[in-house]
Design a protein around this motif. Structure first.
Motif, PDB file in Angstrom:
ATOM      1  N   UNK A 179       3.678  -8.639   8.612  1.00 21.59           N
ATOM      2  CA  UNK A 179       2.315  -8.662   9.136  1.00 21.59           C
ATOM      3  C   UNK A 179       1.718 -10.058   8.938  1.00 21.59           C
ATOM      4  N   UNK A 180       0.789 -10.417   9.825  1.00 24.87           N
ATOM      5  CA  UNK A 180       0.114 -11.724   9.759  1.00 24.87           C
ATOM      6  C   UNK A 180      -1.365 -11.478   9.531  1.00 24.87           C
ATOM      7  N   UNK A 181      -2.001 -12.346   8.745  1.00 22.37           N
ATOM      8  CA  UNK A 181      -3.447 -12.197   8.524  1.00 22.37           C
ATOM      9  C   UNK A 181      -4.120 -13.550   8.624  1.00 22.37           C
ATOM     10  N   UNK A 182      -5.278 -13.541   9.264  1.00 22.98           N
ATOM     11  CA  UNK A 182      -6.062 -14.772   9.341  1.00 22.98           C
ATOM     12  C   UNK A 182      -6.844 -14.936   8.046  1.00 22.98           C
ATOM     13  N   UNK A 183      -6.970 -16.168   7.582  1.00 21.21           N
ATOM     14  CA  UNK A 183      -7.677 -16.383   6.321  1.00 21.21           C
ATOM     15  C   UNK A 183      -9.169 -16.564   6.579  1.00 21.21           C
ATOM     16  N   UNK A 215      -1.606  -8.701   1.503  1.00 22.91           N
ATOM     17  CA  UNK A 215      -2.224  -9.734   2.335  1.00 22.91           C
ATOM     18  C   UNK A 215      -3.685  -9.938   1.953  1.00 22.91           C
ATOM     19  N   UNK A 216      -4.395  -8.804   1.707  1.00 25.70           N
ATOM     20  CA  UNK A 216      -5.798  -8.922   1.291  1.00 25.70           C
ATOM     21  C   UNK A 216      -5.906  -9.710  -0.006  1.00 25.70           C
ATOM     22  N   UNK A 217      -5.013  -9.358  -0.963  1.00 29.64           N
ATOM     23  CA  UNK A 217      -5.064 -10.026  -2.261  1.00 29.64           C
ATOM     24  C   UNK A 217      -4.783 -11.511  -2.107  1.00 29.64           C
ATOM     25  N   UNK A 218      -3.731 -11.851  -1.339  1.00 27.70           N
ATOM     26  CA  UNK A 218      -3.383 -13.271  -1.273  1.00 27.70           C
ATOM     27  C   UNK A 218      -4.387 -14.071  -0.464  1.00 27.70           C
ATOM     28  N   UNK A 219      -5.014 -13.445   0.558  1.00 28.10           N
ATOM     29  CA  UNK A 219      -6.012 -14.231   1.290  1.00 28.10           C
ATOM     30  C   UNK A 219      -7.251 -14.442   0.427  1.00 28.10           C
ATOM     31  N   UNK A 220      -7.587 -13.453  -0.411  1.00 30.61           N
ATOM     32  CA  UNK A 220      -8.728 -13.651  -1.321  1.00 30.61           C
ATOM     33  C   UNK A 220      -8.431 -14.767  -2.314  1.00 30.61           C
ATOM     34  N   UNK A 221      -7.179 -14.791  -2.817  1.00 27.97           N
ATOM     35  CA  UNK A 221      -6.791 -15.862  -3.748  1.00 27.97           C
ATOM     36  C   UNK A 221      -6.891 -17.216  -3.065  1.00 27.97           C
ATOM     37  N   UNK A 222      -6.431 -17.275  -1.817  1.00 26.07           N
ATOM     38  CA  UNK A 222      -6.433 -18.544  -1.084  1.00 26.07           C
ATOM     39  C   UNK A 222      -7.849 -19.074  -0.926  1.00 26.07           C
ATOM     40  N   UNK A 223      -8.789 -18.220  -0.495  1.00 20.09           N
ATOM     41  CA  UNK A 223     -10.142 -18.726  -0.278  1.00 20.09           C
ATOM     42  C   UNK A 223     -10.855 -19.018  -1.592  1.00 20.09           C
ATOM     43  N   UNK A 224     -10.384 -18.397  -2.700  1.00 25.13           N
ATOM     44  CA  UNK A 224     -11.048 -18.640  -3.977  1.00 25.13           C
ATOM     45  C   UNK A 224     -10.602 -19.934  -4.622  1.00 25.13           C
ATOM     46  N   UNK A 225      -9.601 -20.602  -4.043  1.00 21.12           N
ATOM     47  CA  UNK A 225      -9.192 -21.897  -4.580  1.00 21.12           C
ATOM     48  C   UNK A 225      -7.995 -21.842  -5.503  1.00 21.12           C
ATOM     49  N   UNK A 226      -7.054 -20.901  -5.266  1.00 16.36           N
ATOM     50  CA  UNK A 226      -5.816 -20.891  -6.041  1.00 16.36           C
ATOM     51  C   UNK A 226      -4.798 -21.775  -5.324  1.00 16.36           C
ATOM     52  N   UNK A 248       5.141   0.964   3.108  1.00 13.43           N
ATOM     53  CA  UNK A 248       5.321  -0.480   3.279  1.00 13.43           C
ATOM     54  C   UNK A 248       4.135  -1.096   3.998  1.00 13.43           C
ATOM     55  N   UNK A 249       3.625  -0.357   5.000  1.00 13.56           N
ATOM     56  CA  UNK A 249       2.497  -0.872   5.765  1.00 13.56           C
ATOM     57  C   UNK A 249       1.289  -1.062   4.852  1.00 13.56           C
ATOM     58  N   UNK A 250       1.015  -0.022   4.035  1.00 15.45           N
ATOM     59  CA  UNK A 250      -0.142  -0.119   3.131  1.00 15.45           C
ATOM     60  C   UNK A 250       0.058  -1.222   2.105  1.00 15.45           C
ATOM     61  N   UNK A 251       1.295  -1.326   1.593  1.00 15.57           N
ATOM     62  CA  UNK A 251       1.577  -2.380   0.617  1.00 15.57           C
ATOM     63  C   UNK A 251       1.339  -3.754   1.222  1.00 15.57           C
ATOM     64  N   UNK A 252       1.836  -3.945   2.461  1.00 20.11           N
ATOM     65  CA  UNK A 252       1.682  -5.251   3.108  1.00 20.11           C
ATOM     66  C   UNK A 252       0.213  -5.581   3.298  1.00 20.11           C
ATOM     67  N   UNK A 253      -0.570  -4.581   3.742  1.00 24.57           N
ATOM     68  CA  UNK A 253      -2.004  -4.821   3.945  1.00 24.57           C
ATOM     69  C   UNK A 253      -2.683  -5.239   2.648  1.00 24.57           C
ATOM     70  N   UNK A 254      -2.364  -4.484   1.574  1.00 19.92           N
ATOM     71  CA  UNK A 254      -2.991  -4.773   0.283  1.00 19.92           C
ATOM     72  C   UNK A 254      -2.604  -6.165  -0.212  1.00 19.92           C
TER      73      UNK A 254
END
Lengths: 163, 255
Positions: free
Chosen positions: B70-74, B15-26, B7-13
């Motif tokens: 988990x929380x991630x900064x964008x 989060x990485x995917x969604x933050x990349x999508x966010x900064x790319x303009x989705x 679960x930890x690895x899934x959450x990290x992955x």
């Protein structure tokens, strides 16, 4: 007549080029550049053709943007890229830059003109006309491009939940 | 591997995917859609809160119902449609072929390393777009040349400012001022048939089109908060552009 057609084609080709330029700024995939060019060309053709037939610029922008919005969904399934890639760059050339500029110019003149000058009324007229035309064009291009996408999206969401 | 680790690895992955999508303009809906697709390929459920500055994500294992949050900064925003496209494709393949966690991670690493177009190509393409705009607003070829040069130098200033990590709005102001200053020279000496068109179009490359359109689609999707944030951001950019144009026009006394 011939001259008008050549002028129309010229403007449309430049619309296509502008769309591709912005596409490259947004880093679109290399394979979609040609598609984006033709979509920008088509949007320009529709918009300026309607303007030539004395349709208001707000309505013609709405129709051209809706065309892009409607066509980008089936195109996305065919070319295998999400619809945003096709829908956003072609409508950027429709941004009402000239109206924004005229609005700003009028506001600037209005601010620096001394009180009691009768020309201020003319400037208020210019501010309202240009400002609201700009606003309505902006609203119509965003509605035109996003509404068809939202309406057609239900399908893919459903498939996903069923899985 | 026990469930907690997975679960930890899934959450990290995710989060990485969604933050990349966010900064790319989705837009917000696309981020949630991708999250749902990847999570269901991994036999999890993902619940997320997407905001402009940070992401909160909870993954729940479908069988054991164990959860992990988990929380991630964008990171810094930079529009990139190729990334959105590649992640969207990967999410479909993951769902269709039941990709494992490592397979998704591999694919994501490939997507992350993809390069952008070289800077000079972007410069030339956007300058041609500026010239095209000028043609659309009834400028002749001399005006288009003025618009081309102003856009080129304005974008160059913007790229340099971004490279030196200057505040985004100040960078926009500087670029807008530089572009409109050059175009104002054209108006001052009355070059071409319609020099005002070149001035009006010289700053259009800065217009936050993606932010404003995403804000509108977020509103329609009921993601009101995100829509408001994007709208406020777009408006700030527009104000910076207007300020640059204003100062240049004031310097040349273009009334």
């Amino acid at each position: 007549m011939e001259e008008a057609i050549i002028k129309l084609l010229e403007v449309s080709i430049w619309s296509g080029i502008a769309a591709v330029g912005f596409g490259i700024l947004f880093n679109i995939p290399r394979k979609t550049i040609l598609v984006v060019f033709f979509l920008g060309f088509a949007a320009g053709l529709i918009k300026f053709l309607l303007i030539d037939f004395k349709v208001n610029i707000v309505l013609s922008s709405l129709i051209a943007a809706s065309f892009i919005g409607i066509i980008s969904s089936p195109l996305a399934h065919k070319v295998h890229h999400p619809p945003v890639v096709f829908s956003i760059p072609p409508i950027i050339p429709m941004i009402p830059g000239y109206y924004a500029y005229e609005t700003m110019l009028s506001i600037m003149n209005f601010t620096f003109m001394e009180k009691g000058n009768p020309e201020r009324v003319v400037l208020i007229d210019a501010i309202f006309f240009n400002g609201f035309t700009m606003l309505f064009i902006l609203i119509s291009i965003t509605i035109g491009v996003s509404l068809p996408l939202l309406l057609s999206r239900k399908e893919t969401v459903k498939k996903n939940i069923g899985k | 591997m026990n469930v907690k680790d997975k679960l930890k690895q899934t959450a990290d992955l995710l989060l990485d995917i969604s933050s990349l999508l966010m900064v790319s303009g989705a837009n917000t809906n696309r981020i949630n859609l991708s999250l749902t697709r990847f999570a269901s390929a991994l036999n999890c459920q993902a619940y997320s809160m997407v905001t402009h500055m940070s992401l909160v994500l909870t993954v729940t294992d479908i069988e054991t119902e164990e959860t992990f949050t988990r929380v991630k900064k964008i990171p810094k925003y930079q529009i990139n449609f190729s990334t959105i496209s590649a992640i969207s494709k990967a999410s479909w393949s993951a769902l269709r072929d039941d990709w494992t966690l490592t397979r998704i991670k591999e694919e994501f690493d490939v997507i992350k390393t993809r390069t952008r177009y070289p800077k000079y190509i972007v410069l030339i393409a956007v300058s041609f777009a500026g010239a095209g705009f000028c043609n659309i607003f009834e400028g002749d070829y001399i005006n288009m040349l003025v618009a081309f040069i102003s856009t080129l130098s304005g974008l160059f200033i913007l790229q340099t400012a971004h490279g030196r990590k200057i505040n985004g709005h100040i960078a926009t102001f500087l670029a807008s001022f530089c572009a409109s200053f050059l175009a104002s020279i054209g108006v001052f000496y009355n070059l071409g048939e319609h020099p005002q068109a070149a001035l009006a179009t010289s700053v259009l490359f800065l217009v936050p089109g993606v932010a404003l359109i995403n804000s509108f689609t977020d509103f329609l999707d009921n993601n009101i908060l995100n829509g408001m944030v994007r709208f406020a951001n777009g408006t700030m950019t527009v104000l910076s552009i207007a300020l640059g144009l204003f100062v240049a026009m004031l310097l040349f006394q273009l009334n």
